[in-house]
Each structure stands twice: as structure tokens, then as C-alpha cells.
Scaffold this motif. Structure first.
Motif: not given
Ligand SMILES: Cc1cc2nc3c(=O)[nH]c(=O)nc-3n(C[C@H](O)[C@H](O)[C@H](O)COP(=O)(O)OP(=O)(O)OC[C@H]3O[C@@H](n4cnc5c(N)ncnc54)[C@H](O)[C@@H]3O)c2cc1C
Length: 385
Positions: A269, A272, A310, A312-313, A315-319, A323
């Protein structure tokens, strides 16, 4: 999780790590020798999970050394940190292939030998006596960098039972670890196809780019097998989640509060978030989790291109950072038939895309091709005018 903490601590050596029918190692206690001291229970990182609260800072990083970076899975940051530890006469522990193409934890003491640890091996690595060896080095005052999956780091810290200022740890963001038995079957399959034993295996060749990496086997008869992640049979099984360790579907070590000092990941990611740091040769995402992690980072930051991001930004692309993967119901069939079906048939039976999705993908790529063609024709026509 197969971390080996219990087997390593046992004062009677009566715990052996034995393979189940899926090829994963579990502790087996010889109760004739056991003295019920309960040390095994006390060091189990699952039974006594230690909660940590930290405030990690994330960075996008690229090693300035292009050769090392291309030889690494993402941005080549593991090598930078490890080299510094070796410069101080330290020992670095991590996952390596052995002569039978199995993945095992070893330690290295020279920069040349770091090559063995470089690159992701998508198989559960066997810890063996690495925790004991690391303790020996630490007790003698030597610096140790221990690298591995988050559960392996938790196992080590639990086994050590006390804090060592000469220890640093580095984990990876981990999708989950595939079965060593499934890997063994795959190696046999490739060796039979090639008519030769494997000499060198790499999971992450970047010839077609970092995002579309390839698996490569170099055989002793000088032939090579190379296939990108979508077409390689083992990677298809890995990414379909049909051969991961059962514990990985409910991993207790996900999240941003990690036990390690540094965490390494692929910065999926990045195109992006920071497109200027994406040349498709590999960008690492790093979490600095502790003061020790900050010290290690500061020591190497002049040898890389980096920028804070950031977390949190990112890890949006690296779940996988936060989880566990979902249990694939096809896993049961895949594992049950792994011995009876040839590897290609096994993967064809359990890892093919459903027909509907295959048709949808074909239609999509057909439409894309038509659009590109139409665009080209328009460009040529307007150039003629
Ligand atoms: C099983 C597995 C799953 C992964 N899943 C993800 C994911 O979902 N998302 C993501 O962003 N990144 C994932 N990674 C991490 C990523 O592939 C890179 O390892 C990481 O970005 C470090 O890259 P590097 O270029 O800095 O160093 P590299 O030189 O590529 O990394 C070497 C490091 O990886 C360790 N390592 C290699 N194989 C293993 C293994 N089998 N077990 C324990 N440690 C190992 C070595 O000990 C060494 O510390 C995974 C890695 C593994 C091994």
C-alpha cells in the motif's frame, strides 16, 4: 504454537517436540522422567501471556544498498540492523534453510553468513536449541539479536524469565506459518520434476517486481524453476490459508502492542500512502516498539531512506499486523489428502478460484485489454491527424 519454550526450560529434558500428522511440532512429555516442577507451564507464553503497552512509531524504509535490498524480501532492513550487532561481536538468530531444505533457526556471527537468514521463508521455522544458545550468549555478556515470528519472540522472552540489556528482538508481521510437511512434499515434487536435488531456494525473487515476486529453486543439475506468487503451487496453498498452523487462525500475538523492539513488514500500500517511496523493488514498513528499538533504528537510519508514517493508515493495507486470517474450510480436506494426492493435484483440488470468480477475472482482464487497445488506436489516429 510450537515455540519450544517448555522443551528448552525442562531441567530433566523430558519434553520433546514431536511432529503431528500435519507436520507441526508439539511438546510431548515423558511422565516417567517428569518431576512435576511445572517450569514448562510457567514459561508457556500462551498460558502466561504478557500484555505489553507501547506506543509504536512506524516508518517507511529503504536500505541504500541496492544489492542487499534486492536480495531481501522487502526493503532490506533486517540486514542493516543485524550487521550493526555483528560489528559489536554480537550473534544474530533467525530462520535459515538447512541441507535438507527444511527451515530451522540458527545463529550467525559474521556479515557474510547473514545471507542465510536474509529473505522470508514461508514455513514454520524449527527453534531447536536456539533459545538455550541465546541464553548462553546473553549470560556470558555477549550481545544477541533474536529475530522470528511474534510467537517465537514471546517464547524466547518467556523462557529467559528475566530482562537482559544485551538482548534485542525483531519480529515480523506474520500472515501465519505453513506446515513443514506440506513444504517438504512441495520440495520433493519440484525435485522430482527437475530430476535433481534443490541447491538454493528463494521465496521472494524480485525479477518481475516486489509486488509480483517469484519463488525460485536452483537445482544441482544447474536447472532453475521460477514462478510468480500467483502461479507457484506452494504460494497458492499458503495464500489460500489451507496449510497454516491451527493456532495461526486465532493468533494471540496480533496487534500493535508487540513484545519485540522492532517489527518488520512489507509496506504493502506504499504506492497509495507514499508513492515517492515505491519503485517496486521493495519498501519496508517498520514499527519501533521500544527504547531499544529506537536505539537500533537510530544506529542505521543514515544507511537508508526513511519517512515516518501514520501507523493506523499503514496497517490498513496490511491486515496481518492486527488480525488473524480466517479459517479456510477447505483446509481439512487439503491436509487429509496431502499424502495421497500429488502436489499439483492437491493444489488444483483445494486452491483453485471458484469458477464464477475465474470467469469474472477473465471478463475483467478482457475488458481492460480492449480499453487499452481503443486508447492506443485513438492516440495513433489523433497523431495521424
Ligand atoms: C511466514 C512469514 C509470513 C509473513 N507475513 C507477512 C505479512 O503478512 N505481511 C507483511 O507485511 N510481512 C510479512 N512477512 C514479513 C516480510 O515477508 C519480510 O520478512 C519483512 O518485511 C522483512 O524484510 P526485510 O527486507 O527487512 O528482511 P529480510 O532479509 O527479507 O528478512 C529476514 C528476516 O526474516 C526472518 N524470517 C525469515 N523466514 C522466517 C520464518 N519462517 N520464521 C521466522 N522468521 C523468519 C529472518 O530470521 C530474518 O529476521 C512474513 C514473513 C514470514 C517469514
Amino acid at each position: 504454537m510450537g515455540c519450544h519454550a517448555c522443551a528448552s526450560i525442562c531441567p530433566k529434558s523430558c519434553i520433546s517436540m514431536e511432529s503431528d500428522k500435519e507436520g507441526f511440532l508439539y511438546p510431548n512429555v515423558d511422565y516417567n522422567l517428569c518431576i512435576r516442577c511445572k517450569q514448562c507451564i510457567n514459561v508457556c507464553p500462551i498460558i502466561n501471556k504478557e500484555e505489553v503497552m507501547n506506543d509504536p512509531v512506524a516508518y517507511s524504509c529503504i536500505n541504500n544498498d541496492e544489492t542487499i535490498r534486492l536480495d531481501s524480501s522487502s526493503g532490506g532492513i533486517f540486514t542493516l540492523v543485524a550487521e550493526n550487532v555483528i560489528d559489536r561481536d554480537g550473534a544474530v538468530f533467525g530462520a535459515s534453510f538447512n541441507d535438507q531444505s527444511e527451515v530451522v533457526h540458527v545463529f550467525v556471527e559474521t556479515k557474510e553468513n547473514l545471507e542465510q537468514l536474509r529473505g522470508s521463508k514461508y514455513v514454520q521455522s524449527k527453534i531447536g536449541n536456539s533459545y538455550k544458545k541465546a541464553k548462553e550468549f546473553l549470560d556470558s555478556g555477549r550481545e544477541v539479536l533474536f529475530t522470528g515470528t511474534p510467537c517465537q519472540i514471546a517464547g524466547l522472552k518467556s523462557y529467559l524469565e528475566k530482562l537482559y540489556t544485551n538482548l534485542s528482538t525483531m519480529d515480523i508481521v506474520c500472515h501465519g506459518v505453513p506446515s513443514p510437511d506440506v513444504w517438504h512434499k512441495y520440495v520433493e515434487f519440484r525435485e522430482t520434476e527437475a530430476g535433481s536435488l534443490a541447491q538454493r531456494i528463494a521465496f521472494r525473487r524480485k525479477d518481475e517486481g516486489w509486488k509480483r515476486f517469484s519463488v525460485s529453486f536452483l537445482f544441482k543439475n544447474n536447472t532453475e524453476y521460477r514462478q510468480n506468487l500467483r502461479n507457484d503451487l506452494f504460494m497458492r496453498a499458503f495464500l489460500k490459508d489451507v496449510c497454516l498452523r491451527p493456532a495461526c487462525y486465532d493468533c494471540k500475538y496480533k496487534g500493535l502492542n508487540r513484545q519485540s523492539d522492532l517489527t518488520l513488514a512489507d509496506f504493502w500500500g506504499v504506492q497509495n500512502i507514499l508513492p515517492e517511496m515505491d519503485d517496486d523493488k521493495g519498501t519496508s514498513l517498520i514499527f519501533v516498539n521500544s527504547e531499544m528499538g529506537q536505539r537500533l533504528f537510530n544506529e542505521v537510519k543514515d544507511k537508508m531512506l526513511y519517512q515516518e508514517v501514520d501507523i493506523n493508515e499503514a496497517v490498513k493495507y496490511n491486515s496481518a499486523a492486527i488480525k488473524s486470517v480466517k479459517y479456510n474450510p477447505k483446509r481439512d480436506g487439503f491436509m487429509a489428502e496431502k499424502e495421497s494426492l500429488p502436489f499439483d493435484k492437491l493444489v488444483a483440488k483445494y486452491c483453485n478460484e471458484p469458477l464464477q470468480r475465474r470467469i469474472r477475472n477473465k471478463v475483467r482482464s478482457g475488458i481492460k485489454k480492449i480499453l487499452v487497445k481503443t486508447k492506443l488506436i485513438n492516440i495513433v489516429n489523433s497523431a495521424r491527424k
